[in-house]
Design a protein around this motif. Sequence first.
Motif, mmCIF file in Angstrom:
data_model
loop_
_atom_site.group_PDB
_atom_site.id
_atom_site.type_symbol
_atom_site.label_atom_id
_atom_site.label_comp_id
_atom_site.label_asym_id
_atom_site.label_seq_id
_atom_site.Cartn_x
_atom_site.Cartn_y
_atom_site.Cartn_z
ATOM 1 N N GLY A 1 0.561 -1.488 -0.210
ATOM 2 C CA GLY A 1 -0.073 0.072 -0.222
ATOM 3 C C GLY A 1 1.165 1.344 0.086
ATOM 4 N N ALA A 2 0.259 2.623 -0.122
ATOM 5 C CA ALA A 2 0.613 3.359 0.006
ATOM 6 C C ALA A 2 1.752 4.169 1.052
ATOM 7 N N ALA A 3 1.248 3.557 1.933
ATOM 8 C CA ALA A 3 2.147 3.644 3.695
ATOM 9 C C ALA A 3 3.026 2.951 3.338
ATOM 10 N N ASP A 4 3.435 1.765 2.549
ATOM 11 C CA ASP A 4 4.933 0.662 2.542
ATOM 12 C C ASP A 4 5.758 1.104 1.603
ATOM 13 N N THR A 5 5.831 2.905 0.860
ATOM 14 C CA THR A 5 7.232 3.164 0.700
ATOM 15 C C THR A 5 9.156 3.111 1.343
ATOM 16 N N ALA A 6 8.217 2.532 2.119
ATOM 17 C CA ALA A 6 9.999 2.386 3.368
ATOM 18 C C ALA A 6 10.296 0.937 2.812
ATOM 19 N N LEU A 7 9.567 0.026 2.427
ATOM 20 C CA LEU A 7 9.743 -2.140 2.884
ATOM 21 C C LEU A 7 10.286 -1.342 0.618
ATOM 22 N N ALA A 8 9.171 -1.437 0.396
ATOM 23 C CA ALA A 8 9.554 -1.461 -1.096
ATOM 24 C C ALA A 8 10.911 -0.984 -1.358
ATOM 25 N N SER A 9 11.683 0.255 -0.938
ATOM 26 C CA SER A 9 12.824 0.768 -1.728
ATOM 27 C C SER A 9 14.042 -0.588 -0.587
ATOM 28 N N ARG A 10 13.304 -0.842 0.477
ATOM 29 C CA ARG A 10 14.603 -1.777 1.008
ATOM 30 C C ARG A 10 14.452 -3.103 0.073
ATOM 31 N N PHE A 11 13.735 -3.973 -0.031
ATOM 32 C CA PHE A 11 14.096 -4.758 -0.873
ATOM 33 C C PHE A 11 13.776 -4.335 -2.214
ATOM 34 N N ALA A 12 14.114 -3.204 -3.161
ATOM 35 C CA ALA A 12 14.360 -3.176 -4.359
ATOM 36 C C ALA A 12 16.090 -2.713 -4.022
ATOM 37 N N ARG A 13 16.675 -2.302 -2.954
ATOM 38 C CA ARG A 13 18.028 -2.147 -2.702
ATOM 39 C C ARG A 13 19.014 -3.597 -2.718
ATOM 40 N N SER A 14 19.902 -3.166 -3.711
ATOM 41 C CA SER A 14 20.523 -4.726 -3.627
ATOM 42 C C SER A 14 21.757 -4.385 -3.237
#
Length: 182
Positions: A95-108
């Motif tokens: 959800g929109a509140a999960d931006t930090a989670l999306a960014s964390r799992f996009a990092r290598s």
Amino acid sequence: MTVSTQHSPAPHPQAPRESAEGHGGGLSAAVLRSTLRRHAAGVTVITVPGPAGFTATSFTSVSLDPALVSFCLGLTASTLDAVRAADRFAVHVLGAADTALASRFARSGVDRFEGASWTADEGGLPLLDGVPAWLSARVTLRQVVGDHLLVVGEVESGGGHHSGPALVHHDGAFAGLAPLEQ
């Protein structure tokens, strides 16, 4: 007898037309990239036992009967070996509140699970806490397609914790999605 002819529409006057001819990248890859930047896609986090996981916008439903879903992963991704070894995966709809989670799992190159709240199911599959919706699936197909691995799975279980605006990826950035007034 009526004869009708179909004409191709002229290119949009403000957008130059690009040809996608050719193989092996080049202009066709550039056309695909620039076109997909205009396509808003839902953001998910895919997890597999290990734990391993990554942010994905390639998640989609495949079939309702049987209930099948799929995602794609680049062949150079750091999680490729874990995905190839996994017999199950979980998809977490963000959800929109999960931006930090999306960014964390996009990092290598980082521990993507550090700071994330999650639990493992009985088979070791990581399930992220507090996401709007999730499902788990048993892998039924893995197929290399171009420069990606296509993974299809049969849905086993699912759930959700809250509702709210969806998180989407559009034009190279995360955005919240809200219904339009009618």
